[in-house]
Design an enzyme around this catalytic site. Structure first.
Site, PDB file in Angstrom:
ATOM      1  N   SER A 144       6.755  -5.551   3.983  1.00  9.12           N
ATOM      2  CA  SER A 144       6.668  -4.266   4.680  1.00  9.12           C
ATOM      3  C   SER A 144       5.586  -4.377   5.737  1.00  9.12           C
ATOM      4  O   SER A 144       4.658  -5.192   5.625  1.00  9.12           O
ATOM      5  CB  SER A 144       6.308  -3.153   3.683  1.00  9.12           C
ATOM      6  OG  SER A 144       5.943  -1.962   4.358  1.00  9.12           O
ATOM      7  N   TYR A 157       1.085  -0.639  -3.021  1.00 12.15           N
ATOM      8  CA  TYR A 157       2.241  -1.078  -2.235  1.00 12.15           C
ATOM      9  C   TYR A 157       1.812  -2.077  -1.171  1.00 12.15           C
ATOM     10  O   TYR A 157       2.389  -3.165  -1.031  1.00 12.15           O
ATOM     11  CB  TYR A 157       2.917   0.140  -1.606  1.00 12.15           C
ATOM     12  CG  TYR A 157       4.190  -0.167  -0.868  1.00 12.15           C
ATOM     13  CD1 TYR A 157       5.346  -0.540  -1.552  1.00 12.15           C
ATOM     14  CD2 TYR A 157       4.250  -0.087   0.520  1.00 12.15           C
ATOM     15  CE1 TYR A 157       6.536  -0.824  -0.872  1.00 12.15           C
ATOM     16  CE2 TYR A 157       5.428  -0.364   1.208  1.00 12.15           C
ATOM     17  CZ  TYR A 157       6.559  -0.733   0.505  1.00 12.15           C
ATOM     18  OH  TYR A 157       7.727  -1.009   1.180  1.00 12.15           O
TER      19      TYR A 157
END
Length: 258
Positions: A144, A157
């Site tokens: 990401s 995350y």
């Protein structure tokens, strides 16, 4: 363009989710035999049904990527059914833990590390040797922009996705002389991905996401079908010389830090 995926078996983890299911459908349309792996049995079976209704070839496998024995048994089942995994898409992961560092929930940190990072390790460890032995393989790992640039309030995350960057690059080095490539995708915020957050958390951080959208040169967030075609390309014969790369799918959002 013929991507040369017929007679290839593609395993998509988190295949019942929004990104994973789109990857699975696109790979099936390119004639790959797709294994939709997810802890959500019903969801995986729904994706398989959609693929088969569209004329594709797929099977659903229920697996908990955090349970190493379960992973070993599931990979053995897949190997028995297909002959081996040629393409691995490490897609499974949580994205819903949002809080500042000093207030972060320890259990959510542990959960995210266990699935997002260790889960990818568990499944890759089981299929990577077979790719090397057969002299052909593709590992595509979903990181990401949060893992390459950080993301406010997404400590677990961002950290796990950053770890996957090093993970994917190391696999590229280890597979390079055996016909196995490994690449990492680093998308920006994907619209429907936000739906996986609980409403209260989403409301709290919606202004941050809106700032990202406004700051993105294309002035829009991404979609699942912005990501899946790149997965198919990296899985293809045409991408044989592409390895160890971190590819942003961001609408230009990563240009802001250059």
């Amino acid at each position: 363009m013929d991507l040369g995926l017929d007679d290839r078996t593609a395993l998509v983890t988190g295949g019942a989710g929004r990104l994973g299911s789109e990857d699975a459908r696109h790979l099936a349309r390119e004639a790959a035999e797709v294994v939709v792996l997810d802890v959500d049995t019903d969801g995986a079976e729904r994706v398989v049904e959609e693929i088969e209704d569209d004329g594709g070839d797929a099977m659903a496998v229920t697996c908990d990527l955090t349970d190493r024995e379960d992973v070993r048994e599931c990979v053995a089942e897949i190997r028995e059914a297909t002959g081996g995994v040629d393409i691995l898409v490490n897609n499974a992961g949580f994205v819903d833990a949002v809080s500042r560092a000093g207030e972060f929930d320890d259990d959510l940190w542990d959960r995210d590390v266990e699935l997002n990072l260790t889960g990818a390790y568990n499944i890759t460890k089981e299929v990577f040797p077979g790719m090397r032995e057969r002299g052909w393989g593709r590992v595509i790992t979903m990181a990401s922009i949060a893992g390459t640039h950080g993301s406010f309030g997404q400590l677990s995350y961002s950290t796990t996705k950053s770890g996957l960057v090093g993970f994917g690059k190391t696999l590229a080095l280890e597979g390079a002389t055996d016909g196995v490539t490994s690449n990492v995708l680093a998308p920006s915020i994907v619209v429907k991905e936000l739906a996986e957050m609980d409403p209260e958390t989403l409301e709290q951080f919606q202004p941050s996401f809106e700032r990202v959208r406004q700051a993105t040169p294309m002035k829009e967030l991404g979609r699942e079908d912005d990501v899946a075609p790149m997965v198919c390309y990296l899985a293809s014969e045409q991408a044989r010389y592409v390895t160890g790369q971190v590819i942003g799918i961001t609408g230009g959002a990563d240009l802001l830090s250059t």
